[in-house]
Design a protein around this motif. Structure first.
Motif, PDB file in Angstrom:
ATOM      1  N   ASP A   1       2.167  -5.713   4.988  1.00  0.00           N
ATOM      2  CA  ASP A   1       1.235  -4.631   4.682  1.00  0.00           C
ATOM      3  C   ASP A   1      -0.173  -4.993   5.131  1.00  0.00           C
ATOM      4  OD1 ASP A   1       0.151  -2.316   3.442  1.00  0.00           O
ATOM      5  OD2 ASP A   1      -0.369  -3.513   1.686  1.00  0.00           O
ATOM      6  N   ALA A   2      -0.842  -4.057   5.821  1.00  0.00           N
ATOM      7  CA  ALA A   2      -2.213  -4.304   6.292  1.00  0.00           C
ATOM      8  C   ALA A   2      -3.263  -3.691   5.373  1.00  0.00           C
ATOM      9  CB  ALA A   2      -2.387  -3.757   7.709  1.00  0.00           C
ATOM     10  N   GLY A   3      -2.828  -2.926   4.366  1.00  0.00           N
ATOM     11  CA  GLY A   3      -3.757  -2.437   3.355  1.00  0.00           C
ATOM     12  C   GLY A   3      -4.471  -1.141   3.649  1.00  0.00           C
TER      13      GLY A   3
ATOM     14  N   SER B   1       0.046   8.001   7.101  1.00  0.00           N
ATOM     15  CA  SER B   1       0.021   6.930   8.095  1.00  0.00           C
ATOM     16  C   SER B   1      -0.455   5.664   7.402  1.00  0.00           C
ATOM     17  CB  SER B   1      -0.922   7.271   9.253  1.00  0.00           C
ATOM     18  OG  SER B   1      -0.468   8.415   9.955  1.00  0.00           O
ATOM     19  N   PHE B   2       0.127   4.521   7.779  1.00  0.00           N
ATOM     20  CA  PHE B   2      -0.310   3.253   7.176  1.00  0.00           C
ATOM     21  C   PHE B   2      -0.204   2.145   8.209  1.00  0.00           C
ATOM     22  CE2 PHE B   2       4.195   3.603   6.419  1.00  0.00           C
ATOM     23  CZ  PHE B   2       4.707   2.310   6.541  1.00  0.00           C
ATOM     24  N   ASP B   3      -1.047   1.149   8.050  1.00  0.00           N
ATOM     25  CA  ASP B   3      -1.120   0.051   9.012  1.00  0.00           C
ATOM     26  C   ASP B   3      -0.235  -1.120   8.598  1.00  0.00           C
ATOM     27  OD1 ASP B   3      -2.900   1.469  10.542  1.00  0.00           O
ATOM     28  OD2 ASP B   3      -4.685   0.496   9.714  1.00  0.00           O
ATOM     29  N   VAL B   4       0.314  -1.778   9.609  1.00  0.00           N
ATOM     30  CA  VAL B   4       1.204  -2.915   9.402  1.00  0.00           C
ATOM     31  C   VAL B   4       0.717  -4.085  10.245  1.00  0.00           C
ATOM     32  CG1 VAL B   4       3.552  -3.785   9.770  1.00  0.00           C
ATOM     33  CG2 VAL B   4       3.203  -1.469   8.882  1.00  0.00           C
TER      34      VAL B   4
ATOM     35  N   GLU C   1      -2.137  -7.864  16.672  1.00  0.00           N
ATOM     36  CA  GLU C   1      -1.156  -8.069  15.606  1.00  0.00           C
ATOM     37  C   GLU C   1      -1.268  -7.009  14.517  1.00  0.00           C
ATOM     38  OE1 GLU C   1      -1.444 -12.135  14.240  1.00  0.00           O
ATOM     39  OE2 GLU C   1      -0.217 -12.839  15.922  1.00  0.00           O
ATOM     40  N   LYS C   2      -1.444  -5.763  14.930  1.00  0.00           N
ATOM     41  CA  LYS C   2      -1.531  -4.659  13.974  1.00  0.00           C
ATOM     42  C   LYS C   2      -1.144  -3.353  14.666  1.00  0.00           C
ATOM     43  CE  LYS C   2      -4.802  -4.598  10.898  1.00  0.00           C
ATOM     44  NZ  LYS C   2      -6.113  -4.447  10.202  1.00  0.00           N
ATOM     45  N   PHE C   3      -0.404  -2.504  13.959  1.00  0.00           N
ATOM     46  CA  PHE C   3      -0.046  -1.185  14.496  1.00  0.00           C
ATOM     47  C   PHE C   3       0.088  -0.205  13.341  1.00  0.00           C
ATOM     48  CE2 PHE C   3       3.888  -3.403  13.644  1.00  0.00           C
ATOM     49  CZ  PHE C   3       4.751  -2.443  13.116  1.00  0.00           C
TER      50      PHE C   3
ATOM     51  N   THR D   1       0.833  -1.205   0.000  1.00  0.00           N
ATOM     52  CA  THR D   1       0.000   0.000   0.000  1.00  0.00           C
ATOM     53  C   THR D   1       0.866   1.253   0.000  1.00  0.00           C
ATOM     54  OG1 THR D   1      -1.698  -1.201   1.242  1.00  0.00           O
ATOM     55  CG2 THR D   1      -1.888   1.186   1.180  1.00  0.00           C
ATOM     56  N   TYR D   2       1.908   1.244   0.801  1.00  0.00           N
ATOM     57  CA  TYR D   2       2.830   2.383   0.852  1.00  0.00           C
ATOM     58  C   TYR D   2       3.527   2.566  -0.494  1.00  0.00           C
ATOM     59  CZ  TYR D   2       6.811   5.278   2.234  1.00  0.00           C
ATOM     60  OH  TYR D   2       7.748   6.282   2.313  1.00  0.00           O
ATOM     61  N   ASP D   3       4.015   1.463  -1.065  1.00  0.00           N
ATOM     62  CA  ASP D   3       4.740   1.543  -2.331  1.00  0.00           C
ATOM     63  C   ASP D   3       3.828   1.998  -3.472  1.00  0.00           C
ATOM     64  OD1 ASP D   3       7.046   0.713  -1.090  1.00  0.00           O
ATOM     65  OD2 ASP D   3       6.823  -1.387  -1.672  1.00  0.00           O
TER      66      ASP D   3
END
Length: 332
Positions: free
Chosen positions: A307-309, A293-296, A277-279, A74-76
């Motif tokens: 990637d959490a999307g 901001s993005f989730d992992v 299991e997510k931050f 998602t970041y990329d």
């Protein structure tokens, strides 16, 4: 410069003999001499113009942007990845997975084709390798570390390791782990690894680099960040440095470090985050990118981050909407 260094060594030896200090001092002077002796290109616009080819290259829409994907999809997709060269800061609170993030990024970037070196100033090589094996297999790190593996798991680790090595050789890429047994300055580390021409270098972490006892810590950290930035400009490499966040989620002496960084990520993992299991990772500086901001997904038991999307933008760069003219016009 070499003559001056020789005189300095002779005069130092006349007064006292501290071999380690003298070697460190000479190493710094040699690095500075090399830097000063390198040719510096002057780019002229107007009289003596020599920038046309570079402008044409910048405007070439068919050429891929100079970025290094992180492996976080998602970041990329939005950012393209990290810049092709420069200084990246990864900062997190205690026990929030700084080394785990560095390991994941190192593996991702290496698998995508780049030579990567991770310098661990905190853990010995064996522990780093245990974490690597946990990551590439999904087998819990504690089972590897405590030697509680089943025969099936041992077989799986051997296969994953062999596959990783074979693929690396076939694609001509190298992943290196260095765990120095003594204090080293950034100058010494960069001199050690420079012959290998690594594209991406991880330093875990900035506060553990050997300090110059003659300067205050804030100035030392600023000088380290500046030296890292200069090195990337000269070599075209990317340096990723880990840093500690304080209880207020601020990097200690952050102004001195951030002013030299191209991208800064920071995060804090709570007990609830570990359970879920997510931050969330916050990009608090993104030169030519923006603040996001993005989730992992974080499976810390097996040292895996994915990637959490989910992503949110807090600052968008907007174009001015004007049409571009034919780049051949630049030739005048």
């Amino acid at each position: 410069a070499i003559y001056a260094m020789a005189n300095h060594a002779i005069e130092t030896l006349k007064d006292s003999f501290d071999g380690d200090s003298l070697i460190d001092d000479l190493a710094d002077k040699l690095a500075n001499a090399r830097s000063a002796s390198e040719d510096q290109t002057l780019y002229h616009i107007g009289v003596g113009n020599n920038t046309t080819d570079m402008v044409i290259e910048i405007l070439d829409q068919d050429k891929k942007p100079p970025v290094i994907p992180t492996g976080f999809g998602t970041y990329d997709k939005l950012m393209g990845g990290f810049p092709d060269n420069g200084l990246i800061i990864l900062a997190a609170t205690t026990s929030s997975g700084k080394s785990t993030m560095a390991n994941q990024l190192a593996i991702n970037i290496n698998k995508l084709g780049w030579d990567v070196c991770k310098v661990s100033l905190e853990m010995p090589y064996e522990q780093e390798l245990q974490r690597f094996l946990s990551n590439i297999t999904g087998i819990e790190h504690s089972k590897i570390h405590n030697k509680k593996l089943t025969p099936k798991e041992i077989k799986a680790i051997k296969k994953a390791y062999k596959d990783f090595v074979t693929k690396g050789k076939e694609e001509g890429r190298r992943l290196t782990i260095i765990s120095p047994t003594e204090d080293l300055s950034l100058t010494q580390i960069l001199m050690l690894i420079k012959p290998f021409n690594y594209k991406v270098i991880f330093i875990d972490y900035i506060s553990l680099l050997k300090e110059n006892g003659n300067v205050e810590q804030w100035k030392h950290l600023s000088e380290v960040a500046r030296e890292a930035k200069r090195y990337t400009m000269k070599t075209g490499s990317l340096i990723v440095m880990l840093a500690q966040l304080d209880d207020d989620n601020k990097i200690r002496y952050s102004r001195a470090i951030k002013e030299h960084a191209d991208v800064v990520w920071n995060w804090s993992v709570t007990d609830a985050d570990r359970e879920n299991e997510k931050f969330t990772v916050n990009q608090t500086k993104g030169r030519n990118q923006g603040l996001i901001s993005f989730d992992v997904n974080g499976k810390f038991a097996c040292m895996q981050l994915t990637d959490a999307g989910n992503m949110s933008m807090s600052d968008d760069d907007e174009s001015d909407g004007e049409e571009t003219s034919d780049i051949s016009d630049l030739m005048g």
